[in-house]
Design a protein around this motif. Structure first.
Motif, PDB file in Angstrom:
ATOM      1  N   LYS A 153      -1.226  -1.778  -3.956  1.00  0.00           N
ATOM      2  CA  LYS A 153      -2.744  -0.351  -4.121  1.00  0.00           C
ATOM      3  C   LYS A 153      -1.637   0.744  -3.791  1.00  0.00           C
ATOM      4  CE  LYS A 153      -6.176  -2.979  -3.590  1.00  0.00           C
ATOM      5  NZ  LYS A 153      -5.780  -4.262  -4.719  1.00  0.00           N
ATOM      6  N   VAL A 179       0.794   5.775  -0.518  1.00  0.00           N
ATOM      7  CA  VAL A 179       0.074   6.930  -0.415  1.00  0.00           C
ATOM      8  C   VAL A 179       0.674   7.867  -1.224  1.00  0.00           C
ATOM      9  CG1 VAL A 179      -1.244   8.538   0.236  1.00  0.00           C
ATOM     10  CG2 VAL A 179      -1.999   5.946   0.514  1.00  0.00           C
ATOM     11  N   THR A 201      -8.081  10.045  -4.733  1.00  0.00           N
ATOM     12  CA  THR A 201      -8.964  10.898  -3.405  1.00  0.00           C
ATOM     13  C   THR A 201      -8.713  12.025  -3.113  1.00  0.00           C
ATOM     14  OG1 THR A 201      -9.986  10.222  -1.331  1.00  0.00           O
ATOM     15  CG2 THR A 201      -7.901   9.716  -1.872  1.00  0.00           C
ATOM     16  N   ALA A 250      -2.691   4.607  -3.479  1.00  0.00           N
ATOM     17  CA  ALA A 250      -4.616   5.718  -3.834  1.00  0.00           C
ATOM     18  C   ALA A 250      -2.869   6.840  -4.118  1.00  0.00           C
ATOM     19  CB  ALA A 250      -4.348   6.088  -2.663  1.00  0.00           C
ATOM     20  N   HIS A 296       1.039  -0.850   0.120  1.00  0.00           N
ATOM     21  CA  HIS A 296       0.001  -0.234  -0.119  1.00  0.00           C
ATOM     22  C   HIS A 296       0.533   1.367  -0.330  1.00  0.00           C
ATOM     23  CE1 HIS A 296      -2.705  -2.922   1.670  1.00  0.00           C
ATOM     24  NE2 HIS A 296      -3.939  -2.068   1.363  1.00  0.00           N
ATOM     25  N   ILE A 300      -5.609   5.065  -7.168  1.00  0.00           N
ATOM     26  CA  ILE A 300      -6.950   5.368  -6.378  1.00  0.00           C
ATOM     27  C   ILE A 300      -7.123   6.986  -6.008  1.00  0.00           C
ATOM     28  CG2 ILE A 300      -7.997   4.915  -4.024  1.00  0.00           C
ATOM     29  CD1 ILE A 300      -6.912   2.367  -4.101  1.00  0.00           C
TER      30      ILE A 300
END
Length: 113
Positions: free
Chosen positions: A79, A49, A105, A81, A47, A103
């Protein structure tokens, strides 16, 4: 890392790697960001970000940093983001169809803020 166009920060929150890029991400500044990014990335994590809440400007070479990163981690389980609050920058990512691989956001719930 800070230069005259942008800043790059990295932190690990549990199994989550957070990369914060502020300022301008455009031709002439992307190579130093890529070097810092790949110096800190841990491909064992799944993950990631990118906190882009303080990004003020981006061009196609800046967007290419994220595509290069995605290819570098090379694992469909990962993933990634992108936290983008700026409406114009968000729209650029959507037009480039990068919302199909990342992703995207406006919420920074992933970060430690």
């Amino acid at each position: 890392m800070t230069n005259n166009l942008n800043t790059f920060e990295h932190q690990v929150l549990g199994g989550l790697q957070v990369f914060k890029i502020s300022g301008k991400l455009q031709y002439g500044s992307t190579q130093s960001i890529k070097e810092e990014l790949f110096k800190h990335v841990d491909v064992k994590n799944d993950h990631y970000v990118f906190d882009l809440t303080d990004l003020t400007d981006i061009d196609s070479t800046g967007m290419g940093v994220f595509v290069t990163f995605f290819k570098h981690i090379n694992n469909p389980v990962n993933k990634v983001a992108l936290v983008i609050e700026d409406t114009f920058i968000h729209e650029l990512f959507r037009i480039a169809k990068l919302d199909t691989i990342f992703i995207i956001t406006k919420c920074s719930k992933f970060t430690n803020d």
